[in-house]
Design a protein around this motif. Structure first.
Motif, PDB file in Angstrom:
ATOM      1  N   LEU A  34       0.839  -1.196   0.000  1.00  0.00           N
ATOM      2  CA  LEU A  34       0.000   0.000   0.000  1.00  0.00           C
ATOM      3  C   LEU A  34       0.881   1.257   0.000  1.00  0.00           C
ATOM      4  N   LYS A  35       1.890   1.296   0.852  1.00  0.00           N
ATOM      5  CA  LYS A  35       2.769   2.459   0.925  1.00  0.00           C
ATOM      6  C   LYS A  35       3.563   2.622  -0.372  1.00  0.00           C
ATOM      7  N   ARG A  36       3.929   1.509  -1.001  1.00  0.00           N
ATOM      8  CA  ARG A  36       4.656   1.596  -2.272  1.00  0.00           C
ATOM      9  C   ARG A  36       3.811   2.283  -3.347  1.00  0.00           C
ATOM     10  N   LEU A  37       2.527   1.954  -3.394  1.00  0.00           N
ATOM     11  CA  LEU A  37       1.664   2.562  -4.406  1.00  0.00           C
ATOM     12  C   LEU A  37       1.378   4.032  -4.084  1.00  0.00           C
ATOM     13  N   ILE A  38       1.274   4.362  -2.813  1.00  0.00           N
ATOM     14  CA  ILE A  38       1.129   5.776  -2.436  1.00  0.00           C
ATOM     15  C   ILE A  38       2.382   6.539  -2.855  1.00  0.00           C
ATOM     16  N   ASP A  39       3.533   5.921  -2.631  1.00  0.00           N
ATOM     17  CA  ASP A  39       4.808   6.519  -3.014  1.00  0.00           C
ATOM     18  C   ASP A  39       4.884   6.706  -4.530  1.00  0.00           C
ATOM     19  N   ALA A  40       4.356   5.731  -5.278  1.00  0.00           N
ATOM     20  CA  ALA A  40       4.393   5.800  -6.740  1.00  0.00           C
ATOM     21  C   ALA A  40       3.538   6.939  -7.288  1.00  0.00           C
TER      22      ALA A  40
END
Length: 392
Positions: free
Chosen positions: A115-121
């Protein structure tokens, strides 16, 4: 109920789902698309930009992993200037990934990192980011006793620091966890209407009058949930107090010594046990057995989240022995096919409700109307009672 037909959305809607929540996200997407198509056809002058209605609002994204277990979030289309809703089921252990040649089930920690990776993306391109975690990550670790981590509060603060403006969840273990992020949006929804609707549908003809029906809370923590059902149905409620051995810790919790029942006579009544989740199910089945020993006629178990961490054998045995009559959980987390196929189980579909929540927030409308389901429940109960009178 909020009226979104005359309000302009805060920004174009897009929905990004992690893999573990994909099937539910597709249902939600279809509901929103159908609803907006009907609105646009009925009142085309109310919409200020093209693209209000789309065949699909889903964003093409992925989180590929290397054989070392490391991963990265990738969004394959523009989300610039959108009102982005990211949906995640942190409990879906049926998803796996390869780690040094070994297949691993995804843990809640793995899902939260994705989830955090996609927010970061997103790289700051979305106008607003909203995160929907139906089962709140680390929701049971919501308060601190002595020297221990405060995981849920830390996770919420992490999301806010990454730019998330709204967190939406369901039946939080303790709604006061929102105090961890007091300056951002936090909405905690309940599925009471959907559960009662499912009960009255599957058990058509059941008497929900005070002399025949009773609501049960399996513990002190869920008492407010049972009080709501009791008040709106106009029936009595009872609750169990869990006596624990606090000198011992097994699997991260203190073992239960006994369940003490506080309530009136359940003999000959149908009882509706309401809880937020079924983990192993050991506790709720012990409660059901106690109620059956007290001569309860029918026993129905409902829980927003069905984790079934030790499988279904105990529930199969309880059903076979006549201890339980039906189990209800929602599709807010992944439900395996082998559970859906069991004759005593009903999967409560909440996709339409979730689509309404997303649509309402996208229009920057108040969610009070859809959060308070009391009016809808009373209307449904009145119709059901009227129908039952007609069959006498």
């Amino acid at each position: 109920m909020s009226d979104n037909s005359v309000k302009t959305p805060v920004a174009p809607l897009r929905i990004l789902s992690l893999d573990g929540f994909r099937s539910m996200a597709e249902k939600v997407d279809k509901h929103i698309s159908a609803s907006r198509k009907a609105k646009e056809e009925a009142s085309p002058d109310n919409f200020s930009f093209t693209g209000y209605y789309k065949e699909s609002y889903l964003v093409d994204a992925s989180v590929p992993r290397f054989s070392s277990g490391e991963a990265k979030g990738i969004i394959n289309e523009t989300i610039h200037g959108t009102d982005l809703f990211i949906l995640a089921d942190i409990s879906n252990h049926y998803l796996t990934y390869n780690l040094h040649g070994t297949e691993n089930g995804m843990s809640p920690d793995d899902h939260f990192q994705d989830l955090k990776r996609l927010i970061d993306a997103c790289n700051g391109k979305a106008r607003r980011i909203n995160v929907i975690l139906p089962l709140l990550y680390e929701g049971r670790q919501d308060k601190r006793n002595a020297l221990e981590s405060l995981d849920c509060a830390t996770a919420l603060q992490e999301l806010v620091q990454m730019g998330v403006k709204n967190v939406i969840t369901f039946d939080a273990h303790d709604g006061r966890i929102q105090n961890a992020v007091p300056l951002e949006g936090f909405d905690n929804f309940y599925t009471s209407y959907q559960f009662l609707q499912a009960l009255l549908h599957t058990e058509d003809g059941i008497s929900i009058e005070k002399e025949d029906f009773m609501v049960i809370s399996p513990d002190v923590g869920g008492m407010s949930r049972a009080v709501f059902y009791s008040n709106i149905l106009g029936v009595d409620m009872g609750m169990f107090y869990k006596r624990r051995d606090y000198s011992v810790v097994n699997d991260g919790k203190n073992p239960i010594i006994a369940h003490e029942f506080l309530g009136g006579d359940v003999a000959g009544k149908s009882v509706f046990i309401v809880d937020d989740m079924i983990a192993s199910g050991e506790s709720v089945l012990e409660v059901a057995a106690e109620l059956k020993a007290k001569k309860a006629e029918k026993i129905y178990i409902s829980a927003t989240f069905g984790l079934f961490t030790t499988g279904f054998d105990r529930f199969d045995e309880a059903f076979k022995e006549g201890i339980i009559d039906r189990v209800y959980t929602t599709n807010l987390i992944y439900t395996p096919k082998e559970l859906i196929e069991r004759t005593y189980y009903t999967n409560v579909d909440v996709s339409k409700y979730l689509s309404l929540i997303i649509d309402t927030i996208n229009h920057d409308s108040s969610v009070d109307g859809i959060m308070n389901s009391g009016g809808l429940i009373r209307k449904h109960l009145a119709e059901y009672r009227e129908k039952c009178k007609g069959t006498l």
